[in-house]
Design a protein around this motif. Structure first.
Motif, PDB file in Angstrom:
ATOM      1  N   UNK A 169       0.837  -1.202   0.000  1.00 15.95           N
ATOM      2  CA  UNK A 169       0.000   0.000   0.000  1.00 15.95           C
ATOM      3  C   UNK A 169       0.874   1.254   0.000  1.00 15.95           C
ATOM      4  N   UNK A 170       1.954   1.237   0.785  1.00 17.82           N
ATOM      5  CA  UNK A 170       2.860   2.380   0.845  1.00 17.82           C
ATOM      6  C   UNK A 170       3.483   2.649  -0.529  1.00 17.82           C
ATOM      7  N   UNK A 171       3.862   1.595  -1.222  1.00 21.87           N
ATOM      8  CA  UNK A 171       4.428   1.780  -2.563  1.00 21.87           C
ATOM      9  C   UNK A 171       3.411   2.405  -3.501  1.00 21.87           C
ATOM     10  N   UNK A 172       2.160   1.969  -3.434  1.00 19.16           N
ATOM     11  CA  UNK A 172       1.128   2.583  -4.279  1.00 19.16           C
ATOM     12  C   UNK A 172       0.932   4.047  -3.908  1.00 19.16           C
ATOM     13  N   UNK A 173       0.946   4.328  -2.611  1.00 15.65           N
ATOM     14  CA  UNK A 173       0.776   5.708  -2.139  1.00 15.65           C
ATOM     15  C   UNK A 173       1.917   6.587  -2.640  1.00 15.65           C
ATOM     16  N   UNK A 174       3.145   6.094  -2.598  1.00 16.47           N
ATOM     17  CA  UNK A 174       4.291   6.854  -3.087  1.00 16.47           C
ATOM     18  C   UNK A 174       4.175   7.119  -4.578  1.00 16.47           C
ATOM     19  N   UNK A 175       3.762   6.104  -5.329  1.00 16.60           N
ATOM     20  CA  UNK A 175       3.631   6.296  -6.773  1.00 16.60           C
ATOM     21  C   UNK A 175       2.546   7.310  -7.088  1.00 16.60           C
ATOM     22  N   UNK A 176       1.438   7.258  -6.328  1.00 17.94           N
ATOM     23  CA  UNK A 176       0.375   8.235  -6.527  1.00 17.94           C
ATOM     24  C   UNK A 176       0.810   9.637  -6.128  1.00 17.94           C
ATOM     25  N   UNK A 177       1.629   9.740  -5.080  1.00 23.59           N
ATOM     26  CA  UNK A 177       2.057  11.033  -4.563  1.00 23.59           C
ATOM     27  C   UNK A 177       3.159  11.657  -5.409  1.00 23.59           C
ATOM     28  N   UNK A 178       4.143  10.825  -5.808  1.00 27.36           N
ATOM     29  CA  UNK A 178       5.340  11.359  -6.465  1.00 27.36           C
ATOM     30  C   UNK A 178       5.415  11.076  -7.963  1.00 27.36           C
ATOM     31  N   UNK A 179       4.694  10.071  -8.428  1.00 28.33           N
ATOM     32  CA  UNK A 179       4.718   9.758  -9.850  1.00 28.33           C
ATOM     33  C   UNK A 179       5.846   8.838 -10.247  1.00 28.33           C
ATOM     34  N   UNK A 181       9.915   7.064  -9.250  1.00 28.76           N
ATOM     35  CA  UNK A 181      10.831   6.729  -8.164  1.00 28.76           C
ATOM     36  C   UNK A 181      11.949   7.760  -8.072  1.00 28.76           C
ATOM     37  N   UNK A 182      12.284   8.400  -9.196  1.00 22.48           N
ATOM     38  CA  UNK A 182      13.293   9.465  -9.151  1.00 22.48           C
ATOM     39  C   UNK A 182      12.816  10.634  -8.292  1.00 22.48           C
ATOM     40  N   UNK A 183      11.525  10.927  -8.354  1.00 22.05           N
ATOM     41  CA  UNK A 183      10.983  12.006  -7.518  1.00 22.05           C
ATOM     42  C   UNK A 183      11.043  11.645  -6.036  1.00 22.05           C
ATOM     43  N   UNK A 184      10.858  10.366  -5.730  1.00 23.39           N
ATOM     44  CA  UNK A 184      11.014   9.917  -4.341  1.00 23.39           C
ATOM     45  C   UNK A 184      12.455  10.100  -3.899  1.00 23.39           C
ATOM     46  N   UNK A 185      13.392   9.693  -4.750  1.00 25.89           N
ATOM     47  CA  UNK A 185      14.808   9.859  -4.421  1.00 25.89           C
ATOM     48  C   UNK A 185      15.146  11.318  -4.143  1.00 25.89           C
ATOM     49  N   UNK A 186      14.613  12.214  -4.946  1.00 23.63           N
ATOM     50  CA  UNK A 186      14.889  13.642  -4.763  1.00 23.63           C
ATOM     51  C   UNK A 186      14.282  14.137  -3.464  1.00 23.63           C
ATOM     52  N   UNK A 187      13.032  13.773  -3.206  1.00 26.79           N
ATOM     53  CA  UNK A 187      12.355  14.240  -1.995  1.00 26.79           C
ATOM     54  C   UNK A 187      13.017  13.699  -0.733  1.00 26.79           C
ATOM     55  N   UNK A 188      13.472  12.464  -0.763  1.00 23.53           N
ATOM     56  CA  UNK A 188      14.032  11.829   0.420  1.00 23.53           C
ATOM     57  C   UNK A 188      15.538  12.049   0.561  1.00 23.53           C
ATOM     58  N   UNK A 189      16.165  12.621  -0.453  1.00 24.58           N
ATOM     59  CA  UNK A 189      17.611  12.812  -0.376  1.00 24.58           C
ATOM     60  C   UNK A 189      18.362  11.510  -0.250  1.00 24.58           C
ATOM     61  N   UNK A 190      17.991  10.513  -1.084  1.00 23.86           N
ATOM     62  CA  UNK A 190      18.570   9.173  -0.937  1.00 23.86           C
ATOM     63  C   UNK A 190      20.019   9.089  -1.380  1.00 23.86           C
ATOM     64  N   UNK A 191      20.555  10.164  -1.963  1.00 23.20           N
ATOM     65  CA  UNK A 191      21.987  10.164  -2.272  1.00 23.20           C
ATOM     66  C   UNK A 191      22.802  10.040  -0.990  1.00 23.20           C
ATOM     67  N   UNK A 192      22.234  10.486   0.131  1.00 23.18           N
ATOM     68  CA  UNK A 192      22.924  10.363   1.420  1.00 23.18           C
ATOM     69  C   UNK A 192      22.921   8.901   1.855  1.00 23.18           C
ATOM     70  N   UNK A 193      24.074   8.405   2.285  1.00 20.25           N
ATOM     71  CA  UNK A 193      24.250   7.036   2.766  1.00 20.25           C
ATOM     72  C   UNK A 193      23.880   5.983   1.699  1.00 20.25           C
TER      73      UNK A 193
END
Length: 673
Positions: A169-179, A181-193
């Motif tokens: 459900x969380x994955x569906x919510x993220x896709x609906x919210x951000x469109x 996975x690159x947008x998720x990476x940007x929002x979460x700052x996943x380049x860190x660690x």
């Protein structure tokens, strides 16, 4: 359109949770007789009754509820009817054990308490929709029905689940919210660690990790969990709207308790037909009536200023704190009428008859274990008569003097791990600033940071770590147009994704405050910062200091010692037609009073010099007139000034010029004209 008040209720709501299933039916007749004696107008029924309504899967028993609702109707008592979906039966969990929630560490809870629900579970959603549908089909036209009560206290004790259903459900919510996975990476700052994702299927909930996880992910999971609970509420609400048109639907909030910090009540307030709230005194040595006033003001604000309803509070002691003292004589009425003063169209309790068994058997009730020959029962009857005399207050609105900005998302974000100081509690600052405004006899409206603030002469920001650019533009325009703003430290630091705003702190507040902050310098436990004013006077702060650099703001108070010695502690900036104050340390009551005194002068708010401390004066107005509630929380009689003649509704006496409010008492004056 559904009603926004309980249907068929012409007086203030008075009653409580009624759980007759805990008693033999022979007791029901005594209950309704006592309800008539006490002046009860409405009770909440069936909130935890799913196991009785559907004792086995697909087998229903509504006979007892039919008889109960008929009996209540015959005795003139309206019903707030629960959908029971907060308490699935044991047979449901035996068929669907995966509906029990899982902790971040992977432990699945067991059946045997309350509200143990994975809100992403499809079987729970289907079963909840079924029992809600059957209740609506059966009771939509029952003459006792006043409103529907979905679930109970969403978020208590579990809001988030970390199971596989929630993962999907969380994955569906993220896709609906951000469109993407690159947008998720940007929002979460996943380049860190090195946390970068290339597919939504790689993303899990923020489960237990060896050290601190990604804070932006944790923040979004709080949003997801809140949205998931709200989805289930909306599902039930829409069934009820379809099958029971015209009957309002609610669920009971808990705006003031930290155990409900998982719920964004700004969002929930837009979904219910009537905002209702549960409030219980936190008896930790503080002035409990101030927290009560704050809870009522916050609930009214979530309701958009409209009348709301206190659906639960206690007649005396509660049962779940470390120490649960009884209420003093007269305190029940004072608490109840305090909520009414601040916008509630009634005062209801948990519960009607005190339980003999179960986890809450020592929680007070309208009918206590000792029965009717008790102080609590006599005060219940007196309160019923008082509320009856205030019937014309129903539907009027409480008038706020100033606004306090509050955002649950900012609270969630600031309380994540690895902030500069664990001693800085955003809720503590909100409580402290509220108490300082309360002691100046100012009625507070709470507001979302992006809401229209133009009607308020003074806006206070006690803690807004997370602040959007839109919120920054909003408060800047407010000051430019003549408003007075007071901002406390560690505000305006991150955006909605918990990313630090570009440039110097405090991000979108730099221009309106006329300063930048080079560095935070939190204090060690017990350490104090001395600050001095231009006249040599001194105050003390603790927990926090900052290296503040004025960029147009004037320095009002200066750090006198420590690492920040010589730097501004309190500043004042003129911008356009208004003024913005900033305080960079945690001031105590004396310092906050001084700060707000200056701000109140800037805002040109007339002082309430004639009111003693701990005597409230709150105004409700509407088509039926203007009502002044004077509430005396002190042990001495008080004289309260009146702006016009009127009639005191609890005694029937005429009032002119001033009214005497006995120690511990309440007076309500309906002004002439």
């Amino acid at each position: 359109m559904p009603e926004t008040t309980p249907t068929g209720l012409t007086r203030l709501a008075f009653g409580g949770d009624y759980n007759p299933e805990q008693w033999p039916e022979s007791v029901w007749q005594e209950d309704v007789r006592l309800m008539r004696e006490a002046g009860v107008t409405m009770v909440s029924v069936g909130i935890f009754s799913w196991a009785l309504l559907e004792p086995t899967h697909g087998v229903y028993d509504f006979g007892w509820l039919d008889r109960l609702l008929d009996l209540l109707h015959e005795n003139g008592v309206r019903v707030d009817l629960g959908t029971s979906t907060v308490a699935p039966p044991v047979w449901f969990y035996r068929e669907h054990p995966e509906a029990l929630p899982v902790t971040p560490a992977g432990v699945r809870y067991e059946f045997g308490s309350r509200a143990a629900i994975c809100h992403s579970n499809a079987d729970y959603r289907a079963a909840a929709a079924d029992i809600t549908t059957r209740l609506a089909e059966r009771y939509a036209d029952h003459p006792a029905l006043a409103m529907w009560h979905v679930h109970n206290e969403y978020g208590v004790p579990v809001s988030a689940c970390y199971c596989d259903s929630c993962t999907a459900h969380f994955r569906r919510w993220l896709e609906s919210t951000y469109g993407t996975v690159d947008s998720v990476n940007e929002a979460w700052g996943t380049a860190f660690w090195g946390q970068r994702y290339t597919d939504f299927e790689q993303i899990n909930p923020p489960r237990a990790t060896p050290t601190v996880g990604n804070p932006a992910q944790a923040l979004d999971y709080k949003r997801f969990a809140d949205a998931t609970m709200r989805e289930n509420f909306v599902m039930e609400r829409d069934i009820l709207h379809r099958l029971s048109p015209g009957i309002p639907v609610t669920t009971n909030f808990m705006t003031a308790l930290s155990q409900c910090d998982s719920v964004d009540y700004w969002a929930w307030g837009r979904e219910v037909d009537i905002v209702t709230n549960d409030h219980y005194l936190i008896t930790d040595g503080r002035r409990t009536h101030v927290n009560l006033a704050m809870a009522a003001d916050l609930t009214r604000s979530v309701a958009g200023g409209a009348p709301w309803l206190l659906l639960e509070h206690s007649t005396s002691g509660i049962n779940w704190q470390a120490r649960n003292p009884a209420k003093a004589p007269g305190q029940m009425a004072r608490n109840s009428l305090g909520h009414v003063a601040r916008g509630s169209d009634g005062a209801m309790f948990f519960q009607w008859r005190q339980s003999r068994r179960g986890a809450e058997k020592f929680h007070s009730a309208m009918v206590p274990h000792g029965g009717t020959d008790t102080r609590v029962w006599r005060e219940v009857v007196e309160l019923g008569a008082s509320l009856d005399s205030l019937s014309t207050v129903r539907g009027t609105r409480t008038q706020g003097d100033v606004a306090v900005l509050w955002d649950w998302h900012s609270w969630w974000a600031q309380n994540l791990a690895w902030r500069p100081s664990e001693d800085h509690d955003p809720r503590e600052r909100a409580d402290a600033f509220y108490e300082a405004l309360y002691d100046r006899h100012l009625t507070v409206d709470f507001a979302h940071p992006e809401a229209d603030l133009s009607r308020y002469p003074l806006v206070v920001v006690p803690a807004l770590y997370l602040m959007t650019e839109a919120a920054g533009r909003n408060v800047t325009a407010y000051v430019e147009n003549g408003g007075t703003l007071v901002v406390s430290f560690f505000s305006g630091i991150v955006d909605e994704h918990d990313a630090v705003h570009e440039g110097a702190y405090p991000g979108p507040l730099r221009d309106v405050l006329g300063l930048t902050i080079e560095e935070f310098s939190p204090l060690l436990q017990g350490q104090l910062a001395r600050i001095t004013g231009p006249d040599g006077s001194e105050l003390a702060g603790d927990v926090w200091t900052e290296f503040v650099v004025p960029r147009g703001a004037e320095t009002v108070w200066t750090y006198a010692d420590g690492l920040t010695a010589g730097h501004p502690a309190v500043t004042r900036n003129r911008l356009g037609e208004g003024t913005a104050w900033y305080v960079s340390t945690r001031l105590g009551a004396e310092g906050l009073d001084a700060l707000l005194g200056w701000a109140v002068e800037d805002a040109r708010i007339a002082p309430h010099v004639d009111l003693p401390r701990d005597v409230e004066l709150v105004r409700r107005t509407g088509e039926s007139g203007t009502y002044l509630f004077a509430i005396n929380h002190t042990a001495s009689d008080a004289k309260v000034p009146l702006e016009a003649h009127g009639t005191e509704l609890l005694t029937g006496e005429r009032a002119a010029g001033r009214i005497e409010v006995p120690a511990g008492a309440v007076r309500v004056v309906r002004l002439d004209g």
